[in-house]
Design a protein around this motif. Structure first.
Motif, PDB file in Angstrom:
ATOM      1  N   SER A  25       0.848  -1.201   0.000  1.00 18.36           N
ATOM      2  CA  SER A  25       0.000   0.000   0.000  1.00 18.36           C
ATOM      3  C   SER A  25       0.879   1.245   0.000  1.00 18.36           C
ATOM      4  O   SER A  25       2.058   1.197   0.373  1.00 18.36           O
ATOM      5  N   ASP A  26       0.301   2.328  -0.420  1.00 11.13           N
ATOM      6  CA  ASP A  26       1.020   3.606  -0.469  1.00 11.13           C
ATOM      7  C   ASP A  26      -0.027   4.713  -0.582  1.00 11.13           C
ATOM      8  O   ASP A  26      -1.227   4.414  -0.680  1.00 11.13           O
ATOM      9  N   TYR A  27       0.426   5.944  -0.561  1.00 14.31           N
ATOM     10  CA  TYR A  27      -0.535   7.033  -0.778  1.00 14.31           C
ATOM     11  C   TYR A  27      -0.050   7.942  -1.894  1.00 14.31           C
ATOM     12  O   TYR A  27       1.133   7.950  -2.250  1.00 14.31           O
ATOM     13  N   LEU A  28      -0.994   8.672  -2.457  1.00  9.32           N
ATOM     14  CA  LEU A  28      -0.669   9.547  -3.575  1.00  9.32           C
ATOM     15  C   LEU A  28      -0.239  10.915  -3.075  1.00  9.32           C
ATOM     16  O   LEU A  28      -0.846  11.481  -2.164  1.00  9.32           O
ATOM     17  N   GLN A  29       0.789  11.399  -3.699  1.00 12.46           N
ATOM     18  CA  GLN A  29       1.343  12.682  -3.301  1.00 12.46           C
ATOM     19  C   GLN A  29       1.223  13.649  -4.476  1.00 12.46           C
ATOM     20  O   GLN A  29       1.469  13.272  -5.614  1.00 12.46           O
ATOM     21  N   LYS A  30       0.824  14.880  -4.157  1.00 14.86           N
ATOM     22  CA  LYS A  30       0.623  15.869  -5.213  1.00 14.86           C
ATOM     23  C   LYS A  30       1.809  16.828  -5.197  1.00 14.86           C
ATOM     24  O   LYS A  30       2.127  17.405  -4.164  1.00 14.86           O
ATOM     25  N   THR A  31       2.475  16.982  -6.310  1.00 20.65           N
ATOM     26  CA  THR A  31       3.570  17.964  -6.392  1.00 20.65           C
ATOM     27  C   THR A  31       3.171  19.023  -7.402  1.00 20.65           C
ATOM     28  O   THR A  31       2.796  18.695  -8.539  1.00 20.65           O
ATOM     29  N   ARG A  32       3.241  20.292  -6.989  1.00 19.36           N
ATOM     30  CA  ARG A  32       2.906  21.367  -7.926  1.00 19.36           C
ATOM     31  C   ARG A  32       4.122  21.636  -8.813  1.00 19.36           C
ATOM     32  O   ARG A  32       5.209  21.954  -8.333  1.00 19.36           O
ATOM     33  N   LEU A  33       3.948  21.476 -10.134  1.00 21.66           N
ATOM     34  CA  LEU A  33       5.064  21.664 -11.054  1.00 21.66           C
ATOM     35  C   LEU A  33       5.133  23.116 -11.525  1.00 21.66           C
ATOM     36  O   LEU A  33       6.199  23.664 -11.765  1.00 21.66           O
ATOM     37  N   SER A  34       3.940  23.720 -11.683  1.00 20.59           N
ATOM     38  CA  SER A  34       3.881  25.133 -12.067  1.00 20.59           C
ATOM     39  C   SER A  34       2.518  25.656 -11.620  1.00 20.59           C
ATOM     40  O   SER A  34       1.759  24.925 -10.973  1.00 20.59           O
ATOM     41  N   GLY A  35       2.195  26.899 -11.972  1.00 18.50           N
ATOM     42  CA  GLY A  35       0.929  27.494 -11.553  1.00 18.50           C
ATOM     43  C   GLY A  35      -0.275  26.614 -11.843  1.00 18.50           C
ATOM     44  O   GLY A  35      -1.180  26.500 -11.021  1.00 18.50           O
ATOM     45  N   ASP A  36      -0.309  25.977 -13.022  1.00 17.85           N
ATOM     46  CA  ASP A  36      -1.494  25.191 -13.365  1.00 17.85           C
ATOM     47  C   ASP A  36      -1.198  23.707 -13.591  1.00 17.85           C
ATOM     48  O   ASP A  36      -2.017  22.968 -14.116  1.00 17.85           O
ATOM     49  N   LYS A  37      -0.018  23.265 -13.186  1.00 14.09           N
ATOM     50  CA  LYS A  37       0.307  21.848 -13.418  1.00 14.09           C
ATOM     51  C   LYS A  37       0.668  21.143 -12.110  1.00 14.09           C
ATOM     52  O   LYS A  37       1.518  21.642 -11.359  1.00 14.09           O
ATOM     53  N   VAL A  38       0.020  20.000 -11.871  1.00 10.34           N
ATOM     54  CA  VAL A  38       0.407  19.196 -10.708  1.00 10.34           C
ATOM     55  C   VAL A  38       0.748  17.787 -11.182  1.00 10.34           C
ATOM     56  O   VAL A  38       0.252  17.332 -12.209  1.00 10.34           O
TER      57      VAL A  38
END
Ligand code: R5P
Length: 279
Positions: free
Chosen positions: A176-189
Motif C-alpha cells: 500500500s502507499d498514498y498519492l502525493q501531489k507535487t505542484r510543477l507550475s501554476g497550473d500543473k500538478v
C-alpha cells in the motif's frame, strides 16, 4: 429486536435483518403535496434498530420521524453513510460545525449509534451517547480478491486516508502507499505514489467516499501516464454525485465498486455481515 429502515437504506436493512435473523418492520413512506415527509411503521418493538444513511436532508428527516415513532423503545441507530461528516471543522469564520449539529440531534434519545467508516472519527464524540464506528476493510479486501489482480497496489488518495489503504492491504498481504501531489507550475500538478512505482502494476485506488469521482479520475489519468497496467477504484461509500460514472470511466478506470451503505449499481459488497456482528 426488529429492524426499521428509511427509504434510502432498504436493501442494507433487509440484509442486516437476514444476517441477524430478525424481522423488518413494514414501513410506508410518502410525500405530502408540499414536500413534507410522511412515514408509517405500525409494528411495535421493544428494541429497534433504525437503519438510515444520510445522503440528503430528507434522509435525515426520515430518521427523526422513525425515532419519534419508536420513542418508547430501546433504539439502536445505524447510520451506514453519514452525510455532513466531512464538515467536521470550522474551516472559515461563520461556518457551522455541520457534523456536530447533525450528530447532536441524531444521538438524542437513542441508546447507541453505529456509523460505518465515518469520515472523521472525532465526530463520534458529538452523539452524546454510546457511539462506535465499524470498518468495512475486510469485505472491501474480499471484494478486491475477486478481481484476481496480480499483486495489486492499494493506493489512498492522500496521506490522511492511508490507514484505510493499509488496513485493506493487510487482509490480502498487498503493498500500500498514498498519492502525493507535487505542484510543477501554476497550473500543473503531478500526482504519484509516495514511494512505489506503478509501472506495469495493477492498482486499486481506495477511498472512504467517492463523490464526484474527480479525485480518482485525476489520479487514474496520471497513473496511466506513469505506466500502470490497470486501475480499479474501490470506495466504501458510493455517493457518486452527478457525472461521477462518466468522469471515472472516461479516465479509463477498469472497474468501479463500493459497498451498499448507499445502494448503487456498483455496490459489490455489503456492510451487513460486519454490522450484524456489532449488533
Ligand atoms: C475527502 O476527504 C474524502 O475522503 C474523499 O477523498 C472525497 O470525498 C472524494 O471526493 P471526490 O470523489 O468528489 O473527488
Amino acid at each position: 429486536m426488529k429492524v426499521v429502515s428509511t427509504q434510502r437504506s432498504q436493501v442494507l436493512a433487509g440484509r442486516l435483518a437476514t444476517a441477524l435473523n430478525i424481522p423488518v418492520i413494514d414501513t410506508r413512506w410518502q410525500k405530502f403535496p408540499d414536500g413534507e415527509i410522511y412515514v408509517r411503521a405500525e409494528q411495535p418493538a421493544e428494541k429497534v434498530v433504525i437503519c438510515g444513511s444520510i445522503l440528503t436532508s430528507d434522509d435525515l428527516v426520515e430518521i427523526l420521524l422513525l425515532k419519534d415513532i419508536y420513542s418508547e423503545s430501546d433504539i439502536t441507530l445505524v447510520i451506514p453513510y453519514m452525510g455532513y461528516a466531512r464538515q467536521d471543522k470550522q474551516f472559515n469564520p461563520g461556518e457551522p460545525l455541520s457534523a456536530r449539529a447533525i450528530a447532536r440531534i441524531l444521538g438524542a434519545d437513542v441508546s447507541r449509534v453505529y456509523t460505518v467508516n465515518i469520515h472523521e472519527k472525532s465526530v463520534l464524540n458529538h452523539f452524546h451517547t454510546e457511539a462506535a464506528d465499524v470498518t468495512l476493510s475486510s469485505p472491501a479486501a474480499e471484494y478486491i480478491k475477486t478481481l484476481s489482480l496480480d499483486e495489486p497496489l492499494i493506493l489512498s488518495p492522500d496521506e490522511g486516508a492511508l490507514h484505510l489503504a493499509e488496513d485493506v492491504a493487510g487482509y490480502g498481504k498487498w503493498e500500500s502507499d498514498y498519492l502525493q501531489k507535487t505542484r510543477l507550475s501554476g497550473d500543473k500538478v503531478r500526482i504519484e505514489p509516495k514511494s512505489v512505482q506503478v509501472s506495469g502494476r495493477d492498482v486499486v485506488i481506495l477511498d472512504d467516499i467517492i463523490s464526484t469521482g474527480g479525485t480518482q479520475a485525476t489520479a487514474a489519468s496520471m497513473l496511466y501516464e506513469q505506466g500502470a497496467r490497470s486501475i480499479h477504484t474501490v470506495g466504501i461509500h458510493g455517493v457518486l454525485a452527478s457525472g461521477a460514472y462518466t468522469r471515472l470511466t472516461s479516465a479509463g478506470i477498469a472497474s468501479i465498486s463500493c459497498s451498499d451503505t448507499i445502494e448503487r449499481a456498483c455496490s459489490t459488497y455489503s456492510a451487513a455481515p460486519v454490522l450484524a456482528e456489532y449488533l
